[in-house]
Design a protein around this motif. Sequence first.
Motif, PDB file in Angstrom:
ATOM      1  N   MET A  88       0.831  -1.205   0.000  1.00  0.00           N
ATOM      2  CA  MET A  88       0.000   0.000   0.000  1.00  0.00           C
ATOM      3  C   MET A  88       0.865   1.254   0.000  1.00  0.00           C
ATOM      4  O   MET A  88       0.607   2.194  -0.755  1.00  0.00           O
ATOM      5  N   LEU A  89       1.884   1.267   0.830  1.00  0.00           N
ATOM      6  CA  LEU A  89       2.774   2.422   0.905  1.00  0.00           C
ATOM      7  C   LEU A  89       3.477   2.676  -0.424  1.00  0.00           C
ATOM      8  O   LEU A  89       3.450   3.781  -0.952  1.00  0.00           O
ATOM      9  N   TRP A  90       4.113   1.647  -0.966  1.00  0.00           N
ATOM     10  CA  TRP A  90       4.880   1.813  -2.204  1.00  0.00           C
ATOM     11  C   TRP A  90       3.977   2.164  -3.380  1.00  0.00           C
ATOM     12  O   TRP A  90       4.303   3.051  -4.176  1.00  0.00           O
ATOM     13  N   HIS A  95       2.194   5.781  -7.353  1.00  0.00           N
ATOM     14  CA  HIS A  95       1.000   6.226  -8.080  1.00  0.00           C
ATOM     15  C   HIS A  95       0.854   7.751  -7.961  1.00  0.00           C
ATOM     16  O   HIS A  95       0.669   8.449  -8.958  1.00  0.00           O
ATOM     17  N   GLY A  96       0.932   8.256  -6.748  1.00  0.00           N
ATOM     18  CA  GLY A  96       0.811   9.697  -6.540  1.00  0.00           C
ATOM     19  C   GLY A  96       1.964  10.467  -7.152  1.00  0.00           C
ATOM     20  O   GLY A  96       1.777  11.543  -7.731  1.00  0.00           O
ATOM     21  N   GLY A  97       3.164   9.931  -7.028  1.00  0.00           N
ATOM     22  CA  GLY A  97       4.330  10.588  -7.623  1.00  0.00           C
ATOM     23  C   GLY A  97       4.254  10.636  -9.136  1.00  0.00           C
ATOM     24  O   GLY A  97       4.618  11.639  -9.759  1.00  0.00           O
ATOM     25  N   ILE A 120      12.946  17.270  -6.588  1.00  0.00           N
ATOM     26  CA  ILE A 120      12.366  17.333  -5.243  1.00  0.00           C
ATOM     27  C   ILE A 120      11.343  16.215  -5.059  1.00  0.00           C
ATOM     28  O   ILE A 120      11.288  15.569  -4.006  1.00  0.00           O
ATOM     29  N   LEU A 121      10.537  15.971  -6.084  1.00  0.00           N
ATOM     30  CA  LEU A 121       9.530  14.910  -6.028  1.00  0.00           C
ATOM     31  C   LEU A 121      10.181  13.545  -5.814  1.00  0.00           C
ATOM     32  O   LEU A 121       9.778  12.776  -4.927  1.00  0.00           O
ATOM     33  N   VAL A 122      11.192  13.220  -6.600  1.00  0.00           N
ATOM     34  CA  VAL A 122      11.845  11.907  -6.502  1.00  0.00           C
ATOM     35  C   VAL A 122      12.537  11.746  -5.149  1.00  0.00           C
ATOM     36  O   VAL A 122      12.413  10.689  -4.508  1.00  0.00           O
ATOM     37  N   VAL A 123      13.233  12.782  -4.687  1.00  0.00           N
ATOM     38  CA  VAL A 123      13.915  12.691  -3.396  1.00  0.00           C
ATOM     39  C   VAL A 123      12.905  12.481  -2.268  1.00  0.00           C
ATOM     40  O   VAL A 123      13.102  11.631  -1.394  1.00  0.00           O
ATOM     41  N   SER A 124      11.798  13.225  -2.291  1.00  0.00           N
ATOM     42  CA  SER A 124      10.798  13.065  -1.229  1.00  0.00           C
ATOM     43  C   SER A 124      10.145  11.687  -1.279  1.00  0.00           C
ATOM     44  O   SER A 124       9.880  11.081  -0.234  1.00  0.00           O
ATOM     45  N   MET A 125       9.895  11.176  -2.479  1.00  0.00           N
ATOM     46  CA  MET A 125       9.313   9.836  -2.600  1.00  0.00           C
ATOM     47  C   MET A 125      10.265   8.778  -2.053  1.00  0.00           C
ATOM     48  O   MET A 125       9.847   7.869  -1.334  1.00  0.00           O
ATOM     49  N   ILE A 126      11.545   8.890  -2.383  1.00  0.00           N
ATOM     50  CA  ILE A 126      12.531   7.924  -1.895  1.00  0.00           C
ATOM     51  C   ILE A 126      12.626   7.976  -0.375  1.00  0.00           C
ATOM     52  O   ILE A 126      12.673   6.935   0.297  1.00  0.00           O
ATOM     53  N   LEU A 127      12.638   9.188   0.191  1.00  0.00           N
ATOM     54  CA  LEU A 127      12.715   9.320   1.649  1.00  0.00           C
ATOM     55  C   LEU A 127      11.496   8.707   2.335  1.00  0.00           C
ATOM     56  O   LEU A 127      11.641   7.971   3.325  1.00  0.00           O
ATOM     57  N   ILE A 128      10.306   8.981   1.829  1.00  0.00           N
ATOM     58  CA  ILE A 128       9.085   8.461   2.459  1.00  0.00           C
ATOM     59  C   ILE A 128       8.997   6.945   2.319  1.00  0.00           C
ATOM     60  O   ILE A 128       8.680   6.238   3.280  1.00  0.00           O
ATOM     61  N   MET A 129       9.304   6.431   1.136  1.00  0.00           N
ATOM     62  CA  MET A 129       9.255   4.978   0.955  1.00  0.00           C
ATOM     63  C   MET A 129      10.333   4.291   1.777  1.00  0.00           C
ATOM     64  O   MET A 129      10.093   3.233   2.368  1.00  0.00           O
ATOM     65  N   GLY A 130      11.520   4.883   1.840  1.00  0.00           N
ATOM     66  CA  GLY A 130      12.593   4.301   2.639  1.00  0.00           C
ATOM     67  C   GLY A 130      12.268   4.296   4.116  1.00  0.00           C
ATOM     68  O   GLY A 130      12.446   3.282   4.805  1.00  0.00           O
ATOM     69  N   LEU A 131      11.775   5.421   4.630  1.00  0.00           N
ATOM     70  CA  LEU A 131      11.433   5.505   6.050  1.00  0.00           C
ATOM     71  C   LEU A 131      10.271   4.567   6.392  1.00  0.00           C
ATOM     72  O   LEU A 131      10.307   3.873   7.410  1.00  0.00           O
ATOM     73  N   GLY A 132       9.252   4.524   5.540  1.00  0.00           N
ATOM     74  CA  GLY A 132       8.114   3.631   5.769  1.00  0.00           C
ATOM     75  C   GLY A 132       8.522   2.174   5.765  1.00  0.00           C
ATOM     76  O   GLY A 132       8.087   1.383   6.605  1.00  0.00           O
ATOM     77  N   THR A 133       9.369   1.805   4.815  1.00  0.00           N
ATOM     78  CA  THR A 133       9.861   0.423   4.733  1.00  0.00           C
ATOM     79  C   THR A 133      10.681   0.076   5.977  1.00  0.00           C
ATOM     80  O   THR A 133      10.518  -1.002   6.562  1.00  0.00           O
ATOM     81  N   TYR A 134      11.518   1.006   6.388  1.00  0.00           N
ATOM     82  CA  TYR A 134      12.337   0.800   7.592  1.00  0.00           C
ATOM     83  C   TYR A 134      11.456   0.574   8.819  1.00  0.00           C
ATOM     84  O   TYR A 134      11.699  -0.348   9.606  1.00  0.00           O
ATOM     85  N   VAL A 135      10.433   1.402   8.983  1.00  0.00           N
ATOM     86  CA  VAL A 135       9.545   1.277  10.146  1.00  0.00           C
ATOM     87  C   VAL A 135       8.794  -0.058  10.129  1.00  0.00           C
ATOM     88  O   VAL A 135       8.691  -0.730  11.154  1.00  0.00           O
TER      89      VAL A 135
END
Length: 146
Positions: A88-90, A95-97, A120-135
């Motif tokens: 769901m996160l990815w 999809h939104g990106g 900026i879009l790609v960096v923010s997407m990578i950060l959110i997906m990375g942090l979400g996956t980590y959590v």
Amino acid sequence: MTEAKTLGKEYDRPAGLDNPRSPRRAAKNNFELYAWLFMRLSGLALIILVLGHLFIMLMLDEGVHRINFAFVAGRWSSPFWQIWDLSMLWLAQLHGGNGLRTVIADYARKDSTRFWLNTILVVSMILIMGLGTYVIFTFDPNITAS
């Protein structure tokens, strides 16, 4: 001035103006086709994932009143729910990106503006997906309050 013919009529068009809706540059690959197809398929998958998520979270048992730390800990102890939430996160981020990338392409007039907004879009997407996956994968259900 150059002349252009349309249905047998001739009219003058200033040199250097492209036809309306013509691409900025010739397409060399099918990226836009795959991006369009991804939007449709990921949208369908997201409908199933999100409706399943909402049904489980809100409709079963006591509804929203049972959602707490223990509920999340129990849920994320199962690889099935980890993969469900990760999917769901990815999918939501991609999809939104992809949709925002299309909006940027449509409305950013300068190439430099388009470049920086997409960066900026790609960096923010990578950060959110990375942090979400980590959590999701490092969540410790046995955490104690200090």
